[in-house]
Design an enzyme around this catalytic site. Structure first.
Site, short mmCIF file in Angstrom:
data_model
loop_
_atom_site.label_atom_id
_atom_site.label_comp_id
_atom_site.label_asym_id
_atom_site.label_seq_id
_atom_site.Cartn_x
_atom_site.Cartn_y
_atom_site.Cartn_z
CG HIS A 450 -1.80 1.05 1.52
ND1 HIS A 450 -1.31 2.23 2.23
CD2 HIS A 450 -3.00 1.56 0.79
CE1 HIS A 450 -2.33 3.23 1.98
NE2 HIS A 450 -3.36 2.86 1.33
NE ARG A 628 2.11 44.12 -11.24
CZ ARG A 628 1.64 43.25 -10.32
NH1 ARG A 628 0.52 42.47 -10.63
NH2 ARG A 628 2.24 42.85 -9.24
N GLY A 777 -5.23 39.13 -14.72
CA GLY A 777 -4.55 39.12 -13.37
C GLY A 777 -5.69 38.11 -12.74
CB CYS A 842 0.55 37.19 -15.72
SG CYS A 842 -0.38 38.82 -15.11
C1 PEP Z 1 -3.01 38.82 -10.49
O1 PEP Z 1 -3.69 39.67 -9.73
O2 PEP Z 1 -3.30 37.78 -10.99
C2 PEP Z 1 -1.71 39.02 -10.86
C3 PEP Z 1 -0.83 38.50 -11.48
O3 PEP Z 1 -1.14 40.14 -9.92
P1 PEP Z 1 -0.95 40.15 -8.41
O4 PEP Z 1 -0.83 38.70 -7.95
O5 PEP Z 1 0.70 40.74 -8.06
O6 PEP Z 1 -1.92 40.84 -7.79
MG MG Z 2 -3.17 41.69 -9.15
#
Ligand code: PEP
Ligand code: MG
Length: 889
Positions: A450, A628, A777, A842
């Site tokens: 297991h 950014r 984001g 992102c």
């Molecule tokens: C998000 O908000 O998805 C982003 C990438 O920015 P942070 O995480 O820096 O707020």
């Molecule tokens: Mg953000």
């Protein structure tokens, strides 16, 4: 047929069709399970008659009768869902035995001991599974196990096999006494009652706690249900010419192409899997049972070719005759998954597309898992710190503090400690502790125990069957090599060699990682690393989505490039401010009383920021780099400790009290939704101007010095209105123009925005008139769509998952219905007003396979994720393209 017959039932049927030696039987479908669940445990009409008929056919095939005293048919009643859920549901073996049929079995086999052993196992298993007789609170084992131990002690027996027929007869009597005492009714003698009891219990085991927990973990829907297969028993414990084993057509740990497995002569399947006796390597079967070995060789290669995948086989040899009890796609480590898939393509068993679709992208994590620091492990070895060697059941290196119970492992891990779970053997109850630990060490059990199976599937480091360990769970101690260790002591596990090492041994990146980063020393190429490269090449040839990385330091960029990143999707400039003397300049900027003060601080920051950008552009060459502008809530930068406040006041030349007043004036009740993102740029446009200037100057310098063509993309965060973006864009563009004029050169760049607020998504058409690109984001978009604070979500999301309110943590896996809907609107309306608009993502979801799939379907241009998730995203993007092909855009 897996959906209907379960994996086990479908594969048994398939093996029958292939003409392989399978004991006769029949399967009650998963539909029955769901019917029973919906009808309070009742069975559909006609089922009993059908079962009776099917059983008669089995009787005919076997030439034995169910319940017949002279020549009894015995059956196993087995669970089996669509996907394998190892050890989570129940099975009953040897069913059909009672005080009369046991005598028939004894006579037929000519082996009374064997018959009574089967009987006592049956009563014990039936008692446990069907009648629910288990260890009570405070008891270490079930009453059956204790009665067995008592008798062994009385007889001075070390193994179960030391007990003779008389002992076993007595044991059956004792076991039946336990049943009567615990349930108030005698053990059922009627085989039909036994059969229906077992069918009910096995269906019911779909809803036991273990199975439910496992389904949660593996995202298996509750309404799949289990099938129940009733199969004629064949016996591996009928004497020296019988045996049983488990085998894999390739090595499930490394993926090497070699027949691999274990067996035990004169034993039942549970003995191999439960790890009660330590099994023999399969190659030895050639001597123990040559005829069965030859047949097994033929069967295994036929099955692998038929299923075109690595198979996990269970077999039994009854008096020299081979029977196949089960076959299924074998569980494997991430290493093995990659190597097997790629090698099968080279052997022309499967296509590249199939290979890509077969690998769980998340399992690539394992290939990137740490190994021991070579110097440190060498030192540990020569200092005699290797305590013992067990089986190398789950590869990788782990170091942590001993925990002897799963509860302790969970608690210590929650307290931020690294833990190694140490158990005599593991059972399905230990799952949560195994999940929480860095590694798992067991004293008993083989490669198919297991602990080994589950650890491999979880991608955990595991050393199993280290027989020299003496573990005292009660006193929470472990003795090995004459030394004793207690809970909390450090040990290390080498899951690749099986070594157990005293103390803490530092770990470092895996060979695949080192090779990728160009740090591999001389020596043979690693076969898994080779396979990994092929797989990634193929992924790249199929995927449409580009994969970028979230990185803000040159070394992170280098790692990400080695892992296949094609650009930076998010450089969080605030992260560049945390180190060294920069933080002081940033603090001065934030706390300045007026524009002049702020500009003085910015003058200090400019060269520092420019140097950072130069470093990044040098590594990234002509690839796109999305930078950014300043985003975070300002309080993140403010000094909190009194001594820091005093030091800052001194360097700014202002009284401490004034600085303190300023700091408290900047305090926000809800900083995540406060003065952050582009709102900072609105209040202090000089910050945006300075950042843009640093960026463009760096780009000009790198372009001039290296001849590369840096491709800056400047991105404005937390935009809610088109006006905000227009104002920030004007600052950026005028800075750019000024730099280009002074430097006498131009760098093409893009100017865009993050879409991370619902209002931005809903007014995307207007925003896209200024923005040349959007980057979702999704961390903030999830936060704001749900109205759940990112920083406080940890408190209640586990509860929401437990209650099934959220199918997944929306901060880990993109919520397609809600957040996804906002993204859809933003894409459609943004593209309508600006057809050249480029769109990416992102947020953290950019490295999550299911979310990557969604981004592909939305037609995004790229996903961006942390460096170590880049390979996962590449594979996930290829899978997405294979699942839903669409035009390149
Ligand atoms: C998000 O908000 O998805 C982003 C990438 O920015 P942070 O995480 O820096 O707020
Ligand atoms: Mg953000």
């Amino acid at each position: 047929m897996k959906d209907l017959l379960g994996g086990k039932g479908a594969n048994l049927a398939e093996m029958c069709k292939l003409g392989l030696p399978v004991p006769p039987g029949f399967t009650l479908s998963t539909e029955v399970c769901n019917w029973v669940r919906d009808h309070g445990g009742r069975y559909p009409r006609g089922l009993r008659t059908e079962v009776k008929k099917a059983l008669e056919r089995v009787e005919g095939d076997m030439g034995r009768r169910f319940g017949n005293a002279r020549n009894p048919l015995l059956v196993s009643v087995r669970s089996g869902a669509r996907v394998s859920m190892p050890g989570m549901m129940d099975t009953v073996l040897n069913l059909g035995l009672n005080d009369r049929t046991v005598e028939g079995l004894a006579k037929r086999s000519g082996n009374g001991r064997f018959a009574w052993d089967a009987y006592r196992r049956f009563v014990q298993m039936y008692g446990d599974v069907v009648l629910g007789i288990k260890a009570r609170k405070g008891e270490h084992s079930s009453p059956f196990a204790r009665a067995l131990d008592d008798l062994k002690r009385k007889r001075a027996a070390t193994e179960d096999t030391d007990l003779d027929e008389k002992d076993l007869r007595q044991l059956v009597k004792t076991f039946k006494g336990i049943v009567l005492r615990r349930t108030g009714t005698p053990f059922p003698e009627n085989p039909n009652d036994q059969l229906w009891g077992a069918i009910g219990a096995v269906f019911g085991s779909w809803d036991n706690e273990r199975a439910i927990a496992y389904r949660r973990m593996e995202s298996i829907p509750d309404d799949w249900g289990t099938a129940v297969s009733v199969v004629a028993m064949v016996y591996g414990n009928m004497g020296a010419t019988s045996g049983t084993g488990v085998a894999f057509t390739r090595d499930p740990a490394t993926g090497e192409r070699r027949f691999y497995g274990e067996y035990l002569m004169n034993a039942q399947g549970e003995d191999v899997v439960a790890g009660i006796r330590t099994p023999q390597p399969i190659a030895k079967l050639a001597r123990s049972s040559p005829q069965a070995w030859r047949e097994l060789q033929a069967v295994q290669s036929m099955l692998e070719r038929h299923y075109r995948d690595m198979q996990d086989l269970e077999f039994t040899i009854e008096d020299g005759r081979l029977f196949m009890l089960q076959c299924r796609a074998g569980k494997r480590t991430g290493f093995a998954a990659v190597r097997i898939a790629v090698e099968m393509v080279k052997e022309r068993l499967i296509t590249r597309e199939e290979a890509l679709l077969r690998i769980d992208p998340a399992s690539l994590d394992q290939l990137l898992q740490p190994v021991f620091d070579p110097a440190a492990i060498q030192k540990a070895r020569s200092a005699g710190r290797v305590l013992t060697r067990g089986l190398n059941a789950g590869p990788g290196a782990a170091t942590g503090m001993i925990a002897f119970t799963p509860e302790r492992a969970v608690a210590q891990t929650a307290a931020g400690k690294a833990v190694i779970l140490v158990r005599i053997e593991t059972s399905p109850e230990d799952i949560s502790g195994m999940q929480a630990s860095m590694g798992i060490l067991t004293a008993r059990g083989g490669m198919t125990s297991h602990a080994a199976l589950v650890a491999r599937q979880m991608g955990k480091v595991c050393v199993a069957g280290a027989g020299e360990l003496e573990i005292d769970h009660e006193r929470r101690r472990m003795t090995v090599a004459g030394r004793t260790y207690k809970e909390g002591d450090w040990i290390s596990l080498d899951g690749t060699s099986g070594d157990v090492i005293e103390g803490k041994v530092p770990t470092r990146p895996s060979p695949v990682i080192r090779e990728l980063l160009g740090r591999r020393g001389k020596g043979r190429a690693d076969p898994v690393a080779d396979a990994y490269h092929s797989l990634m090449r193929w992924s790249d040839s199929f995927r449409r989505l580009k994969v970028r990385t979230n990185a803000d330091q040159p070394d992170q960029c280098r790692t990400a490039l080695a892992l296949g990143a094609e650009g930076i999707g998010l450089c969080r400039t605030e992260h560049m401010f945390f180190e060294g003397s920069k933080i002081d300049a940033v603090r001065e900027m934030i706390l300045a009383e007026d524009t002049a003060g702020r500009e003085a601080a910015l003058r200090k920051l400019l060269p520092l920021q420019r140097k950072d950008f130069e470093g990044i552009f040098r590594v990234m060459g002509s690839r796109p780099v999305t930078v950014r502008t300043l985003d975070p809530p300002l309080h993140e930068f403010l000094p909190q400790a009194e001594k820091d406040v005093r030091a800052l006041a001194r360097s700014m030349g202002i009284p401490t009290a004034r600085l303190r007043r300023k700091i408290s004036a900047l305090h926000e009740l809800n900083p995540m939704l406060g003065h952050r993102g582009c709102r900072l740029g609105m209040s202090f446009p000089e910050i945006t101007r300075t950042q843009a200037r640093a960026l463009f100057e760096a780009a000009c310098t790198v372009a001039r010095k290296t001849g590369k063509k840096p491709r800056p993309e400047i991105m404005i965060p937390l935009v809610a209105t088109a006006k905000e973006l227009e104002l920030q864009a004007a600052e950026v563009r005028s800075s750019a123009d000024e730099v280009f004029r002074r430097r006498g050169m131009k760098i093409p760049y893009l100017l865009g925005t993050m879409i991370e607020l619902p209002r931005a998504a809903l007014t995307a058409a207007e925003i896209a008139r200024t923005a040349e690109f959007f980057s979702f984001g999704t961390n903030d978009l999830t936060q704001t769509a749900y109205g759940i604070s990112r920083d406080d979500a940890g408190r209640f999301i586990p509860l929401y998952l437990d209650k099934g309110i959220f199918p997944r943590d929306p901060f880990a896996g993109l919520d397609e219905e809600g957040v996804g809907r906002l993204m859809e609107i933003a894409c459609a309306e943004g593209r309508a007003s600006n057809p050249a608009l480029k769109i990416g993502i992102c947020g953290e979801h950019g490295g999550d396979p299911a979310s990557v799939d969604y981004c592909h379907r939305l037609g995004l241009a790229y996903v961006s994720c942390s460096p170590y998730r880049v390979p996962i995203a590449r594979l996930a993007a290829a899978q997405a393209a294979l699942r839903s092909p669409m035009e390149k855009n």
